[in-house]
Design an enzyme around this catalytic site. Structure first.
Site, mmCIF file in Angstrom:
data_model
loop_
_atom_site.group_PDB
_atom_site.id
_atom_site.type_symbol
_atom_site.label_atom_id
_atom_site.label_comp_id
_atom_site.label_asym_id
_atom_site.label_seq_id
_atom_site.Cartn_x
_atom_site.Cartn_y
_atom_site.Cartn_z
ATOM 1 N N LYS A 6 103.832 46.001 -58.876
ATOM 2 C CA LYS A 6 102.569 45.761 -59.342
ATOM 3 C C LYS A 6 101.468 46.545 -59.044
ATOM 4 O O LYS A 6 101.118 47.355 -57.881
ATOM 5 C CB LYS A 6 102.794 44.148 -59.181
ATOM 6 N N ASP A 27 98.849 44.112 -68.151
ATOM 7 C CA ASP A 27 99.014 43.132 -68.061
ATOM 8 C C ASP A 27 97.902 42.436 -67.994
ATOM 9 O O ASP A 27 96.984 42.546 -68.554
ATOM 10 C CB ASP A 27 99.196 42.596 -66.275
#
Ligand code: NDP
Length: 457
Positions: free
Chosen positions: A139, A179
């Site tokens: 991430k 995201d």
């Protein structure tokens, strides 16, 4: 730390329980200032006792699974429209490559911390394992307020961010996607800078690209659609369906709006929605197209509600409204004990996480005791990463699949994700409706076996 749900189930040996405690102590010692990450680890450790009772040999990989393989924290300098030099902090956490290249999105929001990125990266490892695809987990992002910046500023920021990112990504190494605050436009700008730096095309190095650059059909829709596919299968297990169901959805971004589209198509009514500025109740049903237009034009849900006879606005949570189903699709920690109690009182059938970590542990306990079905994000929002993996496949084969083909595959993957969580719930916890522990147990087993077979690396 003792596994949470051992009573009446197989218990791990004393030696395995001691390993669990040691791993937990190490996490506390190394990262005392990372509560979000700690919470994510605690949740997984609390679900895997019965797996370790069956496979004690997997306990020794736990320490490696809880420490990222690599964490990159870097400066992102850029120049704003007024000509001033600005600096943000960028992150890329490469958590685990046991099952394949690191895979997980980039988030550009103010206040982003390493704690949040590690929490999301850890979750991603297990989510990706649940899809059955060969993906590791990672991430990244930056503490950059993308939504307050002009297009020129966002492009310069993306180019600066990608200048550092380029050293770490590639289709066989690490494949970021979007995201919060990062959509196809931003991914395209990062890919442009990446290509300039590496001097060749590598279309599989980033996913969530614009269609013109080889982005997969339905990648923007995939997370929201996948949440509803998961929800529909979960409701079918309860003998229910979405036709006529009243649903509240938080957030009005990528995940929320596409989930609303699918809900309406399935015959449900979206009776409440929200954004970072407030919430709206509209018992007759939110007009999703009108909401999308308002949000695309920079407005808020309150702007959308203005002049709509049936709609009322509030600064409070959307989850205090009456509903049959609640889909938190905005951000972490949206449903705490207060909201959970209201959902139980209102007779809600199911809460399914579109966002990552929107329901706090205390709220989950209240929902469980109140017999409200719970679909964890790790399973329910896996559709986005699943279609990202399909985008990687298309890039590798120089192919472009139709929306129908991608949707078909997405539907199958979400059904499999659901069934893996359900079956592990039944096998390890005697409860097929325990998707929370089931998802953790099934995902842990797959990742841990890969880590174990790779040796101590
Ligand atoms: P977006 O940035 O597109 O949308 C986020 C939405 O949430 C916006 O409408 C924003 O409001 C709203 N929001 C932010 N904070 C709050 C808050 N405190 N209360 C209410 N609403 C809030 O992000 P995505 O839709 O892409 O992501 C949403 C969630 O889903 C995140 O947790 C993300 O990690 C997760 N997720 C996303 C995936 C994807 O493919 N995009 C994949 C898997 C998970 P405003 O409009 O006012 O800014």
């Amino acid at each position: 730390m003792a596994p949470a749900r051992d009573e009446g189930h197989r218990r791990p040996t004393d030696e395995v329980a001691a390993t669990l405690r040691e791993v937990w102590r190490d996490v506390l010692r190394r990262d005392p200032d990372q509560p979000q990450f700690r919470g994510a680890v605690r949740e997984v450790l609390g679900s895997i006792g019965p797996v370790l009772a069956e496979h004690p040999e997997l306990a020794e990989v736990l320490g490696r699974l809880c420490e990222p393989e690599r964490q990159v924290v870097f400066r992102v300098p850029w120049v704003d429209d007024a000509g001033r030099a600005r600096v943000n902090r960028g992150f890329r956490v490469q958590f685990s490559s046991a099952l394949g290249p690191y895979k997980g999105g980039l988030r550009f929001v103010p206040g982003l911390t390493l704690d949040v990125v590690k929490f999301l990266g850890f979750e991603q490892v297990f989510k990706n394992a649940l899809t059955g695809q060969d993906l590791g987990g990672g991430k990244g992002g930056a503490d950059f307020a993308a939504k307050d910046a002009s297009p020129g500023e966002v492009m310069r920021f993306c180019q600066s961010y990608a200048t550092e990112l380029a050293a770490h990504v590639g289709s066989w190494t690490d494949v970021p996607a979007g995201d919060m605050g990062v959509g196809p436009r931003e991914v395209g700008w990062m890919l442009g800078q990446y290509r300039r730096l590496v001097g060749h095309d590598d279309p599989g190095a980033l996913t969530g690209k614009p269609a013109a650059l080889g982005g997969s059909a339905l990648r923007p829709e995939a997370t929201g659609y996948g949440v509803v596919y998961f929800l529909a299968r979960m409701l079918a297990e309860q003998g229910r369906d979405l036709d006529g169901a009243r649903v509240v959805v938080s957030g009005s971004g990528n995940v929320a709006l596409h989930a609303m589209d699918k809900l309406v198509a399935a015959g449900a009514t979206v009776v409440g929605c929200s954004d970072s500025r407030g919430s709206v109740a509209e018992p007759g049903g939110v007009d999703v197209e009108a909401l999308r237009e308002t949000k695309d034009g920079g407005g808020s849900v309150a702007d959308y509600a203005e002049g709509r006879a049936d709609a009322s606005t509030s600064s409070g949570s959307v989850f205090t409204q009456e509903c049959d189903v609640a889909l938190p699709c905005a951000t972490q920690n949206e449903i705490g004990p207060e909201e959970a109690r209201r959902l139980v009182e209102n007779g809600c059938w199911a809460v399914v996480e579109g966002a990552n970590g929107p329901v706090t542990p205390a709220a989950r306990t209240i929902l469980r005791e109140g017999k409200v079905g719970f679909g964890p994000g790790k399973a329910a929002n896996a559709g986005g990463v699943a279609v990202s993996a399909l985008e990687m496949q298309q890039a590798a084969g120089r192919e472009q699949w139709s929306a129908e083909e991608v949707d078909d595959r997405l539907g199958t993957i979400m059904a499999e994700v659901h069934d893996r969580a359900r079956d592990a719930g039944e096998r390890y916890f005697d409860d097929p409706a325990d998707y929370e522990h089931g998802a953790n147990a099934a995902a842990f087993r797959r990742v841990a076996e890969a880590v174990e077979r790779l040796g101590v690396v």
